[in-house]
Design an enzyme around this catalytic site. Structure first.
Site, PDB file in Angstrom:
ATOM      1  N   GLU A  73      -5.729  -1.023   7.169  1.00  0.00           N
ATOM      2  CA  GLU A  73      -4.717  -0.659   8.156  1.00  0.00           C
ATOM      3  C   GLU A  73      -4.933  -1.501   9.403  1.00  0.00           C
ATOM      4  O   GLU A  73      -6.050  -1.543   9.938  1.00  0.00           O
ATOM      5  CB  GLU A  73      -4.796   0.818   8.553  1.00  0.00           C
ATOM      6  CG  GLU A  73      -4.517   1.807   7.451  1.00  0.00           C
ATOM      7  CD  GLU A  73      -4.515   3.243   7.961  1.00  0.00           C
ATOM      8  OE1 GLU A  73      -4.396   3.453   9.191  1.00  0.00           O
ATOM      9  OE2 GLU A  73      -4.640   4.159   7.125  1.00  0.00           O
ATOM     10  N   ARG A 113       0.851  -1.188   0.000  1.00  0.00           N
ATOM     11  CA  ARG A 113       0.000   0.000   0.000  1.00  0.00           C
ATOM     12  C   ARG A 113       0.887   1.238   0.000  1.00  0.00           C
ATOM     13  O   ARG A 113       1.855   1.318   0.754  1.00  0.00           O
ATOM     14  CB  ARG A 113      -0.895  -0.006   1.238  1.00  0.00           C
ATOM     15  CG  ARG A 113      -1.863   1.182   1.385  1.00  0.00           C
ATOM     16  CD  ARG A 113      -2.700   0.928   2.628  1.00  0.00           C
ATOM     17  NE  ARG A 113      -3.745   1.901   2.879  1.00  0.00           N
ATOM     18  CZ  ARG A 113      -3.724   2.784   3.863  1.00  0.00           C
ATOM     19  NH1 ARG A 113      -2.659   2.875   4.674  1.00  0.00           N
ATOM     20  NH2 ARG A 113      -4.739   3.594   4.059  1.00  0.00           N
ATOM     21  N   GLU A 155      -9.220   7.188   5.220  1.00  0.00           N
ATOM     22  CA  GLU A 155     -10.075   7.260   6.405  1.00  0.00           C
ATOM     23  C   GLU A 155     -11.085   8.402   6.275  1.00  0.00           C
ATOM     24  O   GLU A 155     -11.064   9.383   7.002  1.00  0.00           O
ATOM     25  CB  GLU A 155      -9.233   7.411   7.673  1.00  0.00           C
ATOM     26  CG  GLU A 155      -8.428   6.157   7.985  1.00  0.00           C
ATOM     27  CD  GLU A 155      -7.701   6.210   9.314  1.00  0.00           C
ATOM     28  OE1 GLU A 155      -7.431   5.140   9.881  1.00  0.00           O
ATOM     29  OE2 GLU A 155      -7.378   7.316   9.778  1.00  0.00           O
TER      30      GLU A 155
END
Length: 379
Positions: A278, A80, A170
């Protein structure tokens, strides 16, 4: 994840209280059904900076090797990559992400791209518009589309096409504040403005690469009520996407039982696969650089009785997360990406600052591999 101390303001204005029925401990028994997670990897965006600071990594045999090669040797198949628009010198801009993508492909890793649509850290507590971007809704709709399209094309042009892309990082409280801020201080919810920006970013990604998988990433791992509130609205506003992405840090997002209940609910409710974009867990409460960490001896770990903050406890935690994902029906648990497992002391979260997560890594303070690296194995 965000910068050091800004994490985890509560989700303002969410509807409903997070609820999850606790599931039996036996649900975490290892070796449940032999399924292989299709995504096994990590965010290593700090790696070039750490190497420039002189940090080295050693595998289980004690050999010095690049961190991405150590993970790949353990079975990892994804990297990522964080991308900021115009960050401080040395941090994760497009050029650095492109260079790390070349390393990823040489190591046999696929790529999940994580544009923050910001000049620096973007998370639920802040989503600032890049300084060089427009600040009006029409201008931002055009900019996020063209920026995303060119970003994806740049990776393809150099022979490192991406496999997945997050439209923001997020994004629980929106993106590109204040225009795309989801929850305003007065309680107003700007779903149309927020979702229009998401749709424009998605359009740009698919104009560049039709088959790229779109991830919508929030930070509500074990919080079912909050997850439902967000994705119910995403469905109402008909935002097209492929994968539900979650951050899961148990100290902020709940127990493994709550995670399992939420993921089971999501795959059934939205008919989408889920990805833990995550994940991190401490292997110690010590502080590697002596300058402060966000997780320490006073931090509540919901499953600490089974998974203490030790190398073995960390490894056990990752095994339990694997099992939660593998038990989801129809292979809907795609996998997990550890967050900055290489971020040992050497580089601060901003210039001159501390490495605030150096006890959440999968290498010890000297760069030696920790047992939790086994999480990347197949099956």
């Amino acid at each position: 994840m965000s910068s050091s101390l800004s994490r985890r303001s509560l989700l303002a204005g969410v509807g409903g209280v997070a609820f999850a029925a606790l599931l039996p401990t036996e649900a975490y028994a290892h070796g449940n059904n032999g399924k292989t997670l299709s995504v096994r990897g990590a965010d290593l965006s700090f790696l070039p900076q750490l190497e420039e600071a002189g940090v080295q990594y050693r595998d289980f045999a004690g050999r010095v090797r690049p961190a991405e090669r150590i993970l790949a040797a353990q079975g990892a198949n994804y990297l990522r990559l964080r991308v900021w628009v115009d960050p401080p010198d040395g941090y994760s801009d497009k050029a650095r992400a492109l260079a790390l993508a070349r390393r990823a492909k040489r190591a046999g890793l696929r790529i999940l791209l994580d544009p923050h649509y910001s000049d620096f850290w973007a998370d639920p507590s802040k989503q600032p518009i890049p300084a060089s971007w427009p600040t009006d809704q029409p201008g931002l709709l055009t900019k996020i589309r063209t920026y995303t399209r060119e970003l994806v094309r740049d990776f393809a042009r150099q022979g490192t096409p991406i496999d997945m892309i997050q439209i923001g990082n997020e994004i629980t409280n929106g993106i590109l504040w204040p225009v795309g801020q989801l929850y305003l201080p007065d309680g107003t919810q700007q779903w149309p403005a927020f979702t229009d920006l998401l749709k424009s970013g998605i359009q740009g990604a698919r104009e560049a690469q039709r088959d790229v998988k779109i991830v919508l990433h929030v930070d509500r791992g074990g919080k079912m009520g909050d997850t439902r509130w967000f994705f119910d609205n995403i469905a109402t506003y008909q935002v097209p996407f492929d994968i539900i992405g979650q951050s899961y840090y148990p100290m902020w997002h709940g127990s493994l039982a709550e995670l399992q209940a939420n993921l089971l609910d999501s795959v059934a409710r939205y008919d989408k696969p889920v990805l833990l974009a995550e994940v991190a867990y401490p292997w110690t409460f010590e502080d590697g650089d002596g300058r402060g960490n966000i997780v320490g001896p006073g931090t509540l770990l919901p499953d600490a009785d089974r998974f203490p903050a030790t190398p073995a406890g960390q490894a056990g935690f990752y095994e339990a997360v694997r099992d939660v994902l593998k038990q989801l029906p129809d292979g809907r648990g795609l996998g997990l990406l550890a967050w900055e497992p290489e971020w040992i002391p050497g580089v601060g979260w901003e210039p001159g600052a501390e490495a605030s997560n150096d006890n959440l890594t999968q290498f010890d303070f000297t760069g030696r591999a920790l047992p939790s690296l086994s999480v990347y194995r197949r099956p």
